[in-house]
Design a protein around this motif. Structure first.
Motif, PDB file in Angstrom:
ATOM      1  N   THR A  51      29.169  30.894  33.469  1.00 41.19           N
ATOM      2  CA  THR A  51      30.370  31.083  32.637  1.00 41.19           C
ATOM      3  C   THR A  51      30.441  29.952  31.611  1.00 41.19           C
ATOM      4  N   GLU A  55      37.355  27.467  29.136  1.00 37.90           N
ATOM      5  CA  GLU A  55      38.056  28.733  29.317  1.00 37.90           C
ATOM      6  C   GLU A  55      39.327  28.690  28.476  1.00 37.90           C
ATOM      7  N   ILE A  59      43.985  30.585  31.385  1.00 34.30           N
ATOM      8  CA  ILE A  59      43.231  30.994  32.581  1.00 34.30           C
ATOM      9  C   ILE A  59      43.372  29.937  33.677  1.00 34.30           C
ATOM     10  N   ARG A  94      38.247  34.790  37.380  1.00 38.68           N
ATOM     11  CA  ARG A  94      38.469  35.403  36.054  1.00 38.68           C
ATOM     12  C   ARG A  94      37.374  36.420  35.745  1.00 38.68           C
ATOM     13  N   TYR A  95      36.136  36.059  36.053  1.00 38.92           N
ATOM     14  CA  TYR A  95      34.996  36.962  35.821  1.00 38.92           C
ATOM     15  C   TYR A  95      35.127  38.236  36.647  1.00 38.92           C
ATOM     16  N   ALA A  97      37.890  39.624  37.870  1.00 38.33           N
ATOM     17  CA  ALA A  97      39.013  40.439  37.389  1.00 38.33           C
ATOM     18  C   ALA A  97      38.653  41.110  36.062  1.00 38.33           C
ATOM     19  N   MET A  98      38.029  40.345  35.172  1.00 35.66           N
ATOM     20  CA  MET A  98      37.709  40.842  33.832  1.00 35.66           C
ATOM     21  C   MET A  98      36.717  41.994  33.888  1.00 35.66           C
ATOM     22  N   ASN A  99      35.802  41.963  34.853  1.00 30.99           N
ATOM     23  CA  ASN A  99      34.771  42.985  34.940  1.00 30.99           C
ATOM     24  C   ASN A  99      35.012  43.986  36.070  1.00 30.99           C
ATOM     25  N   MET A 321      45.727  37.184  40.696  1.00 25.94           N
ATOM     26  CA  MET A 321      46.545  36.473  39.704  1.00 25.94           C
ATOM     27  C   MET A 321      46.117  36.846  38.285  1.00 25.94           C
ATOM     28  N   PHE A 322      44.882  37.326  38.126  1.00 24.09           N
ATOM     29  CA  PHE A 322      44.390  37.707  36.795  1.00 24.09           C
ATOM     30  C   PHE A 322      44.524  39.194  36.547  1.00 24.09           C
ATOM     31  N   SER A 323      44.618  39.960  37.622  1.00 19.83           N
ATOM     32  CA  SER A 323      44.576  41.397  37.464  1.00 19.83           C
ATOM     33  C   SER A 323      45.424  42.004  38.561  1.00 19.83           C
TER      34      SER A 323
END
Lengths: 479, 479
Positions: A51, A55, A59, A94-95, A97-99, A321-323
């Motif tokens: 990563t 960030e 985040i 974060r990775y 949740a993002m993907n 928490m991100f998604s």
């Protein structure tokens, strides 16, 4: 302020506070540790991701509790506000949740950044390496958790540490249960938890003082807590908690104890219980842990020492928490490279093994001659190029007419020399010499070989060389 | 502004502008490129150093000319002012000066940071990898320079690019000489140099317009320059410059031409002249170059393409900017990982080879059974632990009672399965099955082996497996 400034430049020539250059044999030892750790990570089916070093600021916000003040921010130069990563766990979440990734085993070895007070010799820096292994996904309870701990023992085995480390282990729900049963008010839970976590550095009396005088806990509640958090051991402690009917009737505690029993069963199967210390004072600072927590210590970890050398636990709510839509449970561990490095380096220095400068190349191509000596530079270049074509590591002097002693000096530590001379070249031959052989050795002066046999001869000789790698040395010292 | 926000979180879940996560097969390809480059770097005797990701702000000041505006600063949070490194060359020079190092060959593969306009598909990012190789030290002229170029050809050979790249080469002193002879005023030298550098992207007419209309050069001076900077070739161009008595009487030009002749002689010995294009329009932007300069381009480098994929040159005065006392001459090259990556990836995608997901592990440990199936979790764990102990990469399902089809699905791409069943275990046996064999294959259903022979059997079978690595594929495609 004074006029006596010594520096030629108007600023000090240094790396920023808490950072360092890696060079020399330190790099070799570091890379040896990296490859040992990576091999075990891969053995357990992990793939790696990488990563960015920074960030979006948001985040990282709200993930680290009061440690957030240690986050490095980038300057606002227009555009997005960013911060340097504080660990590898939050970027991993974060990775995921993002993907929208439902399950993965990943490892990540990279630098993280904390504006902490540095203590370089103890391996506490502002820029330092973490080596993380995490398992994300919905699975049956405690199976991945057990594998993370098994992997931890494999890493220290592979580093040759044998029994010289301990995995301290606890469960957030057991701690919560104890605090509830003892009567800690809900709003003081985290505070008391962080006081308890200091029991590895402070005597009970001081921890009690912090709980009562600083944090306003009733002394009798503190004493009650003290009865439990001083407990350390293995299966016996678990049995003791189960037999304590007051405690075991608390739902959190029962949950935690039953989970821990399952984990211990699996650890037994995996053959790692010998390295485990169930330690009720272990609390871990980070907010995001939700289940089992652990920390690896070694002889050098004590007061004034390097502290814990690896740590981790289960964090089932961080990805959410991100998604909001996907809640991916995770468990993992983070190995602190600099701390492991400083322990190994100290052990190497106190041990019998000397850490030698690793050889840079396999062959040094030289030339010598009498008073009409041209230096044979094109000839040396041609031989070097031939070696490179064959994938052999080779060097030669960048001087047109180097003196022979200079060349031998530059070749120190290199196993083989190829020596070119006018007469030999005219006869289609070169001299190959194993360097550093003792006086009187049959091959002290090397052997003449045909020019076209150079590569074959060197390859054959390289195969017979003794393994002088740092790895071999580490194995010999049993650090 | 609108009420229709879709995001659950109050901010976008993304990496910062111009940065990316590396994952999946991209990581495998990236690591393949890294190890190919590293192997060549080491073949030439380089050791690695690792510097912090940020430097004191003053270290970077005054080194990059007008590109300095692209430097990322850290926020002022008290203490030192720092900036993210812009390249690996200035930190290397700082390291040399700080440690008074007189000579070293070092390589460094790491991320650098530029607040540029990103174009991700072309490999232009704000956070990107550079792979640098540099030789520092006082040596006879052009010998290390020749080795750097030889190493460059070895790297593209090793990547399988054969003739699909060109090393453009020029010399700062030749350019300076031409500008002087043509009558460029001293204060316009750098400006005109940077205009000339655009000749690879713009037609001469536009470059001339920039020189005359924007930069105020007399049109006849521009025309004179045009006669020279359009020249491209090899030894022929050098001969042409030598035979031009007006030019060759200029001291700078003569110096440059003589140096270049020496370099060409060495490149001939090293067998790399075939890849060289002597290009008088090559100027390079960075201020710190003092001698030979070069840039590697490939078919995909043209207008709208990835640009140059590697670049470098001689910088003899950079170290002295940090330390008045020691002036260490240096020469080096920097390979742009993302650009090389995007070229290879495009070639792979258009080629016959499919980039397959690399297998994560060698063995998947499964279990099956009838209606009383317990899941055999401890048994699967025990077999996995035995494989791990032997250094074999292995996985098993984290479910207590996984269904057989689920297990086969999880094992996709894994070469071997070990299948446990109650009857077989009772007889002291397990089934080993090579996965993905076609129907009718003699071993389609695997073979029964004794429990104590598992490791030996798997090791022996792994050795006979075909090489399906990305490296093998890259070789096959000849990217």
């Amino acid at each position: 302020m004074s006029k006596s400034g010594k520096a030629k430049t108007s600023f000090q020539l240094k790396t920023p506070k808490g950072t360092k250059d890696w060079d020399g044999t330190d790099v070799s030892l570091r890379d040896q540790i990296f490859s040992t750790i990576t091999e075990v990570f891969k053995r357990h089916g992990a793939i790696t991701i990488d990563t960015p070093v920074f960030e979006l600021k948001e985040i990282l916000s709200g993930k680290y509790g009061e440690d957030s003040k240690l986050i490095y921010d980038l300057a606002d130069q227009g555009g997005e506000l960013c911060s340097l990563r504080y660990d590898l766990t939050v970027p991993f979440a974060r990775y995921l949740a993002m993907n929208s990734i439902q399950s993965i085993k990943r490892y990540h070895i990279a630098k993280v950044y904390r504006r902490d007070q540095p203590a370089m010799s103890k391996g506490r820096l502002r820029e330092f390496y973490q080596c993380d292994y995490d398992i994300a996904g919905v699975y049956d309870p405690m199976v991945p958790d057990a594998e993370v701990l098994r992997l931890t023992t494999e890493i220290f085995e592979a580093l040759g540490w044998e029994r010289r480390y301990t995995i301290k282990i606890n469960h957030r729900k057991i701690l919560d249960g104890i605090f509830e049963v003892c009567g800690v008010p809900e709003d003081k839970l985290r505070m008391i938890s962080s006081a308890v976590d200091k029991l590895d550095k402070l005597p009970w009396e001081e921890v009690k003082k912090e709980m009562t005088e600083e944090k306003g806990l009733a002394p009798e509640v503190a004493d009650e807590i003290g009865k439990y958090v001083k407990l350390k051991g293995g299966q016996d402690i678990l049995t003791q908690l189960k037999n304590d009917s007051t405690l075991y009737s608390n739902e959190h505690l029962k949950n935690g104890v039953d989970s821990m029993q399952l984990l211990f069963d699996y650890l037994q199967v995996f053959g790692v219980m010998d390295s485990i210390s169930f330690d009720l004072s272990l609390a871990r600072g980070l907010d995001y842990y939700t289940g089992v927590i652990y920390e690896v210590i070694t002889e050098e970890s004590g007061a004034g020492g390097v502290g814990s050398i690896a740590a981790g636990g289960r964090y089932d709510e961080l990805v959410g928490m991100f998604s909001g839509k996907s809640q991916i449970p995770c468990v993992g561990i983070s190995f602190g490279l600099e701390r492991i490095f400083s322990v190994i380096k100290a052990r190497l220095n106190s041990g019998s093994a000397k850490s030698v400068q690793p050889k840079h190349v396999d062959v040094y191509v030289m030339a010598f001659g009498g008073k009409d000596f041209t230096g044979l530079l094109p000839e040396r270049m041609r031989v070097a190029a031939e070696l490179w074509d064959a994938g052999i590591k080779a060097e030669f002097s960048y001087k047109k007419k180097p003196r022979l002693p200079q060349q031998f000096k530059a070749a120190e530590g290199v196993p083989f020399g190829i020596i070119l001379g006018d007469d030999e070249l005219a006869a289609g031959k070169v001299r190959i010499k194993q360097l550093g052989l003792p006086e009187g050795h049959a091959e002290k002066d090397g052997v003449l070989v045909n020019k076209e046999d150079i590569v074959a001869e060197i390859k054959q000789r390289l195969e017979t060389l003794e393994d002088k790698s740092l790895a071999a040395q580490l194995g010999a010292v049993k650090v």
